[in-house]
Design a protein around this motif. Sequence first.
Motif, PDB file in Angstrom:
ATOM      1  N   THR A 160       0.856  -1.186   0.000  1.00  0.00           N
ATOM      2  CA  THR A 160       0.000   0.000   0.000  1.00  0.00           C
ATOM      3  C   THR A 160       0.894   1.238   0.000  1.00  0.00           C
ATOM      4  O   THR A 160       1.784   1.362   0.849  1.00  0.00           O
ATOM      5  CB  THR A 160      -0.921   0.023   1.237  1.00  0.00           C
ATOM      6  OG1 THR A 160      -1.812  -1.095   1.172  1.00  0.00           O
ATOM      7  CG2 THR A 160      -1.731   1.310   1.285  1.00  0.00           C
ATOM      8  N   THR A 161       0.670   2.124  -0.945  1.00  0.00           N
ATOM      9  CA  THR A 161       1.468   3.346  -1.058  1.00  0.00           C
ATOM     10  C   THR A 161       0.625   4.555  -0.689  1.00  0.00           C
ATOM     11  O   THR A 161      -0.458   4.755  -1.241  1.00  0.00           O
ATOM     12  CB  THR A 161       2.007   3.510  -2.495  1.00  0.00           C
ATOM     13  OG1 THR A 161       2.783   2.351  -2.837  1.00  0.00           O
ATOM     14  CG2 THR A 161       2.892   4.741  -2.606  1.00  0.00           C
ATOM     15  N   CYS A 162       1.124   5.337   0.253  1.00  0.00           N
ATOM     16  CA  CYS A 162       0.393   6.505   0.743  1.00  0.00           C
ATOM     17  C   CYS A 162       1.163   7.777   0.406  1.00  0.00           C
ATOM     18  O   CYS A 162       2.327   7.931   0.799  1.00  0.00           O
ATOM     19  CB  CYS A 162       0.195   6.416   2.258  1.00  0.00           C
ATOM     20  SG  CYS A 162      -0.681   4.930   2.816  1.00  0.00           S
ATOM     21  N   ASN A 163       0.510   8.692  -0.307  1.00  0.00           N
ATOM     22  CA  ASN A 163       1.122   9.969  -0.682  1.00  0.00           C
ATOM     23  C   ASN A 163       0.486  11.119   0.097  1.00  0.00           C
ATOM     24  O   ASN A 163      -0.734  11.146   0.295  1.00  0.00           O
ATOM     25  CB  ASN A 163       0.950  10.222  -2.180  1.00  0.00           C
ATOM     26  CG  ASN A 163       1.768   9.252  -3.020  1.00  0.00           C
ATOM     27  OD1 ASN A 163       2.980   9.361  -3.118  1.00  0.00           O
ATOM     28  ND2 ASN A 163       1.088   8.288  -3.637  1.00  0.00           N
ATOM     29  N   ALA A 164       1.316  12.060   0.518  1.00  0.00           N
ATOM     30  CA  ALA A 164       0.806  13.245   1.203  1.00  0.00           C
ATOM     31  C   ALA A 164       0.138  14.165   0.178  1.00  0.00           C
ATOM     32  O   ALA A 164       0.746  14.516  -0.830  1.00  0.00           O
ATOM     33  CB  ALA A 164       1.937  13.974   1.911  1.00  0.00           C
ATOM     34  N   THR A 165      -1.110  14.532   0.438  1.00  0.00           N
ATOM     35  CA  THR A 165      -1.873  15.316  -0.543  1.00  0.00           C
ATOM     36  C   THR A 165      -2.090  16.768  -0.137  1.00  0.00           C
ATOM     37  O   THR A 165      -2.635  17.547  -0.921  1.00  0.00           O
ATOM     38  CB  THR A 165      -3.251  14.663  -0.767  1.00  0.00           C
ATOM     39  OG1 THR A 165      -3.956  14.592   0.481  1.00  0.00           O
ATOM     40  CG2 THR A 165      -3.100  13.253  -1.331  1.00  0.00           C
ATOM     41  N   ASN A 166      -1.685  17.136   1.069  1.00  0.00           N
ATOM     42  CA  ASN A 166      -1.960  18.494   1.541  1.00  0.00           C
ATOM     43  C   ASN A 166      -0.719  19.386   1.566  1.00  0.00           C
ATOM     44  O   ASN A 166      -0.683  20.415   2.253  1.00  0.00           O
ATOM     45  CB  ASN A 166      -2.585  18.458   2.938  1.00  0.00           C
ATOM     46  CG  ASN A 166      -1.651  17.849   3.984  1.00  0.00           C
ATOM     47  OD1 ASN A 166      -0.778  17.043   3.650  1.00  0.00           O
ATOM     48  ND2 ASN A 166      -1.830  18.221   5.251  1.00  0.00           N
ATOM     49  N   SER A 167       0.328  18.985   0.829  1.00  0.00           N
ATOM     50  CA  SER A 167       1.583  19.763   0.790  1.00  0.00           C
ATOM     51  C   SER A 167       2.011  20.173   2.197  1.00  0.00           C
ATOM     52  O   SER A 167       2.104  21.371   2.520  1.00  0.00           O
ATOM     53  CB  SER A 167       1.411  21.015  -0.082  1.00  0.00           C
ATOM     54  OG  SER A 167       1.085  20.662  -1.414  1.00  0.00           O
ATOM     55  N   PRO A 168       2.271  19.186   3.061  1.00  0.00           N
ATOM     56  CA  PRO A 168       2.610  19.518   4.455  1.00  0.00           C
ATOM     57  C   PRO A 168       3.872  20.358   4.558  1.00  0.00           C
ATOM     58  O   PRO A 168       4.778  20.245   3.721  1.00  0.00           O
ATOM     59  CB  PRO A 168       2.805  18.145   5.099  1.00  0.00           C
ATOM     60  CG  PRO A 168       3.174  17.240   3.963  1.00  0.00           C
ATOM     61  CD  PRO A 168       2.395  17.745   2.793  1.00  0.00           C
ATOM     62  N   LYS A 169       3.918  21.176   5.585  1.00  0.00           N
ATOM     63  CA  LYS A 169       5.125  21.963   5.829  1.00  0.00           C
ATOM     64  C   LYS A 169       6.153  21.096   6.551  1.00  0.00           C
ATOM     65  O   LYS A 169       5.833  20.011   7.068  1.00  0.00           O
ATOM     66  CB  LYS A 169       4.796  23.211   6.639  1.00  0.00           C
ATOM     67  CG  LYS A 169       4.206  22.939   8.011  1.00  0.00           C
ATOM     68  CD  LYS A 169       3.849  24.248   8.706  1.00  0.00           C
ATOM     69  CE  LYS A 169       3.240  23.994  10.089  1.00  0.00           C
ATOM     70  NZ  LYS A 169       2.901  25.263  10.771  1.00  0.00           N
ATOM     71  N   PRO A 170       7.403  21.536   6.616  1.00  0.00           N
ATOM     72  CA  PRO A 170       8.437  20.729   7.276  1.00  0.00           C
ATOM     73  C   PRO A 170       8.133  20.468   8.745  1.00  0.00           C
ATOM     74  O   PRO A 170       7.556  21.306   9.449  1.00  0.00           O
ATOM     75  CB  PRO A 170       9.703  21.582   7.121  1.00  0.00           C
ATOM     76  CG  PRO A 170       9.447  22.418   5.911  1.00  0.00           C
ATOM     77  CD  PRO A 170       7.976  22.733   5.959  1.00  0.00           C
ATOM     78  N   SER A 171       8.513  19.278   9.197  1.00  0.00           N
ATOM     79  CA  SER A 171       8.375  18.923  10.610  1.00  0.00           C
ATOM     80  C   SER A 171       9.636  19.222  11.398  1.00  0.00           C
ATOM     81  O   SER A 171       9.613  19.240  12.623  1.00  0.00           O
ATOM     82  CB  SER A 171       8.047  17.427  10.745  1.00  0.00           C
ATOM     83  OG  SER A 171       6.809  17.107  10.157  1.00  0.00           O
ATOM     84  N   LEU A 172      10.759  19.453  10.695  1.00  0.00           N
ATOM     85  CA  LEU A 172      12.039  19.672  11.373  1.00  0.00           C
ATOM     86  C   LEU A 172      12.942  20.527  10.503  1.00  0.00           C
ATOM     87  O   LEU A 172      12.949  20.383   9.277  1.00  0.00           O
ATOM     88  CB  LEU A 172      12.720  18.321  11.648  1.00  0.00           C
ATOM     89  CG  LEU A 172      14.134  18.343  12.226  1.00  0.00           C
ATOM     90  CD1 LEU A 172      14.121  18.856  13.664  1.00  0.00           C
ATOM     91  CD2 LEU A 172      14.759  16.948  12.173  1.00  0.00           C
ATOM     92  N   SER A 173      13.684  21.414  11.125  1.00  0.00           N
ATOM     93  CA  SER A 173      14.716  22.177  10.415  1.00  0.00           C
ATOM     94  C   SER A 173      15.997  22.144  11.241  1.00  0.00           C
ATOM     95  O   SER A 173      15.963  22.171  12.474  1.00  0.00           O
ATOM     96  CB  SER A 173      14.266  23.620  10.162  1.00  0.00           C
ATOM     97  OG  SER A 173      14.044  24.297  11.384  1.00  0.00           O
ATOM     98  N   LEU A 174      17.135  22.064  10.550  1.00  0.00           N
ATOM     99  CA  LEU A 174      18.441  21.989  11.195  1.00  0.00           C
ATOM    100  C   LEU A 174      19.447  22.852  10.439  1.00  0.00           C
ATOM    101  O   LEU A 174      19.350  23.004   9.232  1.00  0.00           O
ATOM    102  CB  LEU A 174      18.973  20.551  11.196  1.00  0.00           C
ATOM    103  CG  LEU A 174      18.293  19.480  12.041  1.00  0.00           C
ATOM    104  CD1 LEU A 174      18.937  18.124  11.736  1.00  0.00           C
ATOM    105  CD2 LEU A 174      18.413  19.793  13.514  1.00  0.00           C
ATOM    106  N   ASP A 175      20.426  23.382  11.166  1.00  0.00           N
ATOM    107  CA  ASP A 175      21.597  23.980  10.542  1.00  0.00           C
ATOM    108  C   ASP A 175      22.680  22.913  10.558  1.00  0.00           C
ATOM    109  O   ASP A 175      23.116  22.481  11.630  1.00  0.00           O
ATOM    110  CB  ASP A 175      22.056  25.223  11.306  1.00  0.00           C
ATOM    111  CG  ASP A 175      21.109  26.399  11.124  1.00  0.00           C
ATOM    112  OD1 ASP A 175      20.654  26.591   9.988  1.00  0.00           O
ATOM    113  OD2 ASP A 175      20.832  27.105  12.103  1.00  0.00           O
ATOM    114  N   VAL A 176      23.098  22.454   9.383  1.00  0.00           N
ATOM    115  CA  VAL A 176      24.026  21.326   9.304  1.00  0.00           C
ATOM    116  C   VAL A 176      25.356  21.736   8.709  1.00  0.00           C
ATOM    117  O   VAL A 176      25.461  22.747   8.015  1.00  0.00           O
ATOM    118  CB  VAL A 176      23.417  20.173   8.468  1.00  0.00           C
ATOM    119  CG1 VAL A 176      22.089  19.727   9.052  1.00  0.00           C
ATOM    120  CG2 VAL A 176      23.235  20.591   7.009  1.00  0.00           C
ATOM    121  N   THR A 177      26.372  20.932   8.985  1.00  0.00           N
ATOM    122  CA  THR A 177      27.704  21.137   8.428  1.00  0.00           C
ATOM    123  C   THR A 177      28.156  19.857   7.754  1.00  0.00           C
ATOM    124  O   THR A 177      28.152  18.792   8.372  1.00  0.00           O
ATOM    125  CB  THR A 177      28.715  21.511   9.541  1.00  0.00           C
ATOM    126  OG1 THR A 177      28.270  22.705  10.193  1.00  0.00           O
ATOM    127  CG2 THR A 177      30.103  21.729   8.959  1.00  0.00           C
TER     128      THR A 177
END
Length: 232
Positions: A160-177
């Motif tokens: 079963t394949t489930c696609n997000a249809t509501n263009s969700p916003k990010p759940s996490l943001s990070l500053d990475v190196t």
Amino acid sequence: MQNVRSSVRGRAAARGGVLALATVTAAGAALLVAPAAHAETVDVAYSCQSPIGKKDAVSPIDITSVPSGSGYRLTMTFKKGVSSSPIELGKGAMNPSATIKVGGADPGTVSVAGAPNDAAIPANTPIKINDLTGTYTPKKSGKVTFTAGVLTIKALGTVTTCNATNSPKPSLSLDVTAAGGSGGATAPSGADTLPQTGPADSAVALGTFGGTVLLAGVAGVLWLTRRAARTR
């Protein structure tokens, strides 16, 4: 009497130096704390295409991170069940996996997977998805975001394949190196990977600065102590 006064002044100066050192040490320790990641729970509307038809469901989703070597360990948590089965799914019959979309400075995808269901899932009830985990190693430095992508549920020989249809916003943001230019988010095909709560290099830089301040404080205490000794 003069010697007594000099001794008192010397002890007072030494105490002042110790207090100054304690203050500087506390400031240095505060600087060693790495900046926190920004995470929030996001409602994701899934449209699931199964062998028996289409199922829609909305689940709040968290994506969190912890340091993992030169990268970050990611955990994707579903707060509600998704899709359902017309028959009972016995213990261990369902295997979930998903992709997490990486945006910002290092775009790509991260594959995450979870353990099979640890208890039977009754027929026609939402399927509870266990936590999905993976590792993300950045190829580029900068701010990146992590957003819920495609969910895949394998059970009883079906997919079963489930696609997000509501263009969700990010759940996490990070500053990475980026570290060494190896690993990281991949093209849409994905690859096993996971994240952390703060840039390691930034913490090292702050720690170095804090150590410099601490050494300056120690030098000040030694100077005050020697000066007090000379005035006795």
